[in-house]
Design a protein around this motif. Structure first.
Motif, short mmCIF file in Angstrom:
data_model
loop_
_atom_site.label_atom_id
_atom_site.label_comp_id
_atom_site.label_asym_id
_atom_site.label_seq_id
_atom_site.Cartn_x
_atom_site.Cartn_y
_atom_site.Cartn_z
N ALA A 29 0.83 -1.22 0.00
CA ALA A 29 0.00 0.00 0.00
C ALA A 29 0.86 1.26 0.00
O ALA A 29 0.82 2.08 0.92
CB ALA A 29 -0.96 -0.01 1.18
N LEU A 30 1.63 1.41 -1.08
CA LEU A 30 2.51 2.56 -1.21
C LEU A 30 1.74 3.75 -1.78
O LEU A 30 0.72 3.61 -2.45
CB LEU A 30 3.69 2.23 -2.12
N ALA A 31 2.26 4.95 -1.49
CA ALA A 31 1.63 6.18 -1.97
C ALA A 31 2.66 7.03 -2.70
O ALA A 31 3.85 7.04 -2.37
CB ALA A 31 1.04 6.97 -0.81
N CYS A 32 2.21 7.77 -3.67
CA CYS A 32 3.08 8.65 -4.44
C CYS A 32 3.64 9.74 -3.52
O CYS A 32 2.88 10.42 -2.83
CB CYS A 32 2.29 9.28 -5.59
N PRO A 33 4.95 9.94 -3.50
CA PRO A 33 5.53 10.97 -2.63
C PRO A 33 5.25 12.39 -3.13
O PRO A 33 5.49 13.34 -2.40
CB PRO A 33 7.03 10.65 -2.69
N LEU A 34 4.74 12.52 -4.35
CA LEU A 34 4.48 13.85 -4.92
C LEU A 34 3.05 14.32 -4.68
O LEU A 34 2.81 15.51 -4.48
CB LEU A 34 4.79 13.84 -6.41
N ASP A 35 2.09 13.39 -4.72
CA ASP A 35 0.70 13.82 -4.54
C ASP A 35 -0.08 12.96 -3.55
O ASP A 35 -1.25 13.22 -3.29
CB ASP A 35 -0.04 13.85 -5.88
#
Length: 288
Positions: free
Chosen positions: A8-14
């Motif tokens: 469950a990774l998330a984009c570090p930009l948005d």
């Protein structure tokens, strides 16, 4: 035993969810992050860096790896593994793997110990994150020797590339806690385990390298916002270091290497043996 990399990774930009395809992770807005050939992913964008090469250096990572693999902090690893697995046992009826992030994982020692300690009945989903690319590279290389156990990520505790409310536990081992981020990524009832130096930790080494020792801080921990206190315990034992290499590795893996004067480092380098006290506090907090 079922050990799988945390997904469950998330984009570090948005902050949007990342999905895996081929050899990269990407978000709905088109931001894409390649998986390195060694098996890790870099989710630390340049705007979140405070230096060109943040975190522990290659030399510090190698010293810590030698020191930890020699078993000197095994009692700490055993304590943490038992604590995490006891929480996993309580939650195993959820039918989902018990997810654990080591926030500041270094070369991955504590997650590997956790995986080794898990029983056949326990299912874990693991992720190691560190701001040092050298630490994450070392962890991924170790993991590559067998079926991958963890997601290894270059990233920052200040901006965890993890989806909100997706983790059952977070470890912060001698690291830099960012409680607001830990609270964001933990599920309700999730546990934060913090390991910090106790008042006598490595006292004998500090007495060698510093002219005087600073007064110890209060050992009473404040309850972080969004958490309730679960437990507070100590792990303390004597440790005999034999040979200059072991002493040098211990010094090199700590901030004391840079805080000590040249004279202090020279005094430590002249030692052939040293008995030090390992003394750490383990605080456990539950997400409300």
């Amino acid at each position: 035993m079922s050990i799988t990399p945390f997904q469950a990774l998330a984009c570090p930009l948005d902050g949007k969810p990342l999905s895996w395809s081929d050899s990269a992770w990407s978000c709905p807005d088109g931001h894409s992050f390649d998986i390195a050939k060694q098996g890790y992913i870099n989710l630390l964008p340049v705007q979140q860096k405070r230096s060109h090469d943040p975190g522990d250096s290659k030399v510090m990572v190698a010293a810590r790896q030698r020191f930890l693999e020699a078993g000197h902090y095994q009692p700490i690893a055993d304590f943490i593994s038992r604590a995490v697995l006891s929480h996993a046992e309580v939650k195993k009826d959820d039918m989902l793997p018990f997810s654990c992030l080591d926030a500041g994982s270094g070369e991955g020692y504590y997650l590997r110990q956790l995986a080794d300690a898990a029983t056949n009945a326990q299912s874990l989903s693991l992720m190691g994150l560190d701001i040092s690319k050298w630490a994450v590279l070392a962890a991924a290389k170790q993991d590559a020797k067998q079926a991958p156990l963890s997601s290894w990520v270059v990233g920052s505790n200040a901006h965890l590339p993890v989806q909100t409310r997706t983790l059952d536990s977070v470890l912060c081992m001698f690291g830099f806690p960012v409680v607001s981020e830990f609270a964001r990524v933990l599920k309700t009832g999730g546990v934060l385990l913090q390991v910090e130096s106790g008042p006598n930790h490595l006292r004998e080494l500090r007495e060698v390298i510093y002219p005087t020792l600073k007064a110890e801080r209060s050992s009473e921990a404040e309850v972080p916002e969004g958490f309730t206190h679960h437990s507070s315990e100590r792990v303390s034992y004597p440790l005999a270091l034999n040979g200059r290499d072991e002493i040098a590795d211990l010094l090199a893996m700590t901030p004391h290497l840079y805080r000590a004067s040249a004279e202090g480092r020279a005094r430590a380098a002249a030692l052939d043996k040293l008995e030090v006290t390992v003394d750490v506090r383990v605080e456990q907090w539950l997400r409300t």
